[in-house]
Design a protein around this motif. Structure first.
Motif, mmCIF file in Angstrom:
data_model
loop_
_atom_site.group_PDB
_atom_site.id
_atom_site.type_symbol
_atom_site.label_atom_id
_atom_site.label_comp_id
_atom_site.label_asym_id
_atom_site.label_seq_id
_atom_site.Cartn_x
_atom_site.Cartn_y
_atom_site.Cartn_z
ATOM 1 N N ASP A 131 0.785 -1.226 0.000
ATOM 2 C CA ASP A 131 0.000 0.000 0.000
ATOM 3 C C ASP A 131 0.821 1.282 0.000
ATOM 4 O O ASP A 131 0.303 2.337 -0.360
ATOM 5 N N TYR A 132 2.081 1.209 0.407
ATOM 6 C CA TYR A 132 2.832 2.438 0.628
ATOM 7 C C TYR A 132 4.169 2.410 -0.115
ATOM 8 O O TYR A 132 4.734 1.342 -0.396
ATOM 9 N N SER A 133 4.671 3.630 -0.388
ATOM 10 C CA SER A 133 5.967 3.804 -1.034
ATOM 11 C C SER A 133 6.791 4.784 -0.213
ATOM 12 O O SER A 133 6.292 5.848 0.166
ATOM 13 N N LEU A 134 8.015 4.397 0.036
ATOM 14 C CA LEU A 134 8.922 5.248 0.805
ATOM 15 C C LEU A 134 10.226 5.382 0.026
ATOM 16 O O LEU A 134 10.886 4.383 -0.275
ATOM 17 N N CYS A 135 10.586 6.617 -0.326
ATOM 18 C CA CYS A 135 11.856 6.882 -1.011
ATOM 19 C C CYS A 135 12.731 7.699 -0.072
ATOM 20 O O CYS A 135 12.265 8.687 0.501
ATOM 21 N N PHE A 136 14.000 7.302 0.074
ATOM 22 C CA PHE A 136 14.825 7.972 1.075
ATOM 23 C C PHE A 136 16.261 8.153 0.588
ATOM 24 O O PHE A 136 16.698 7.518 -0.388
ATOM 25 N N THR A 137 16.959 9.032 1.267
ATOM 26 C CA THR A 137 18.325 9.374 0.900
ATOM 27 C C THR A 137 19.286 8.259 1.279
ATOM 28 O O THR A 137 18.955 7.373 2.071
ATOM 29 N N ALA A 138 20.501 8.312 0.713
ATOM 30 C CA ALA A 138 21.491 7.268 0.962
ATOM 31 C C ALA A 138 21.890 7.193 2.425
ATOM 32 O O ALA A 138 22.195 6.112 2.940
ATOM 33 N N ASP A 139 21.854 8.334 3.135
ATOM 34 C CA ASP A 139 22.211 8.327 4.556
ATOM 35 C C ASP A 139 21.000 8.156 5.475
ATOM 36 O O ASP A 139 21.105 8.255 6.698
#
Length: 375
Positions: free
Chosen positions: A130-138
């Motif tokens: 249901d969900y999408s999470l995009c995050f930085t390398a750190d």
């Protein structure tokens, strides 16, 4: 963190997540929600240096039987095959591989520093049903989406990328009998190199146990005739190779004092009696004289080897890490990734004449001293 309450706090999506503690809480919540579903599936693009994520996967015990975690990892593209970055990745993944039955790692090759640095916007992602999470390398900032359309788009991207990957390894957590069936008695069980290498707590004892000892000490109710025949075929092939075996003096003395073979669970055999132990030691020393066995005793002051761990290089492309856990549970890791295979095989060759083991002369002197003590 309650995801529904977090969504209700903001009318528009995506939700901006700042600071790693907030992202960590969200990551754990997403994993717990998804992996409890009967067919839960987590799609993950992340490097193993995000320690909290992989520790969480290793610690969770809420997995539904059909749950799955697919992790795409970038392995460093180097000019040679012994890149230490890729070895560090495997080291960081090991607790998760051991503890998370749903986890599978897939790799592709690129220059890691060009993809995961301060100039990269959001190179990592965690996708659930249901969900999408995009995050930085750190892992300090992220965008969190609650949109079915965005989730579908992200998964299409993930699967396209997944099609260009290869499995890092094949892991198997099972019973010892299933391990025998899938590893020792598989179609590859007779596909051995002219020389094989082993690093074990005890020496590789099974090739030196004759049929009479097997008949008296193996608990036959656990083994079918077909299983025994295929095991015999495997060890007949082993005896046509040269075994380069690194082991500890303590492991050999444990066998000679108790009749216990540490790589086999106690439930499958009765400890060998004194006469059987002597015969196994004689067979082993005879194999040293004929060149079938090349022994090296490990200097445990320089290399501390766990009792439960065996490492076997059956060929340059077939390396198995085998860990016998409690309650007849075994964990085996068959390496697939070329740079890891190269690094492990290179180490298995290197250790034979390194300072981590005693020299050939020192090893033979120790073995002959044990021969005088026990024979």
């Amino acid at each position: 963190m309650n995801i529904k309450s977090m969504i209700s706090q903001q009318d528009t999506m995506p939700q901006i997540i700042n600071e790693r503690p907030n992202l960590n809480k969200l990551v754990r919540t997403l994993l717990e929600l998804e992996l409890q579903k009967p067919n839960g599936h987590v799609c993950l693009i992340s490097q193993p240096n995000y320690q909290y994520l992989y520790e969480t996967l290793a610690s969770l015990n809420c997995f539904a039987p059909g749950a799955k975690v697919d992790n795409i990892i970038c392995f460093n593209q180097a000019n040679d095959d012994d890149d230490c970055y890729n070895l560090r990745c495997l080291e960081q993944l090991m607790p998760t591989l051991l503890s998370c039955p749903a986890f599978e790692a897939h790799c592709y090759y690129e220059h890691v520093t060009t993809l995961f640095n301060e100039w990269s916007l959001l190179p990592c992602m965690l996708l659930t049903s249901d969900y999408s999470l995009c995050f930085t390398a750190d892992a300090s900032q992220a965008l969190f989406f609650d949109s079915p359309d965005i989730n579908k788009f992200m998964k299409q991207f993930f699967y396209k990328k997944m099609a260009c990957t290869a499995p890092v390894c094949h892991s198997l957590t099972t019973s010892f009998s299933n391990y025998l069936e899938k590893v020792i008695m598989s179609d590859k069980a007779t596909d051995l190199a002219p020389q094989i290498y082993t690093i074990l707590y005890q020496p590789c004892l099974t090739p030196f146990i004759d049929e009479d000892i097997i008949g008296r000490h193996l608990k036959m109710e656990y083994f079918s005739e077909d299983m025994l025949r295929r095991i015999a075929t495997h060890f007949a092939v082993v005896k046509r190779t040269i075994i380069n075996s690194c082991f500890t003096q303590e492991g050999l003395e444990l066998f000679l004092n108790t009749g216990r073979i540490t790589e086999i669970p106690d439930m499958f055999y009765r400890p060998l009696d004194v006469e059987s132990r002597r015969r196994v030691l004689k067979n082993m020393l005879r194999a040293v004289d004929t060149g079938f066995l090349v022994p090296r005793i490990i200097n445990t002051a320089k290399l501390n080897l766990p009792v439960a761990l065996n490492v076997e290089a059956l060929s340059p492309t077939r390396i198995i890490l085998y860990l016998r856990l409690e309650n007849d549970t075994t964990f085996s890791l068959t390496l697939n990734e070329p740079s890891l295979l190269h690094a492990f095989y290179g180490f298995m060759e290197y250790i034979q004449n390194s300072r981590l083991v005693y020299s050939q002369t020192e090893t033979l002197n120790i073995l002959h001293d044990l021969e005088k003590t026990y024979l």
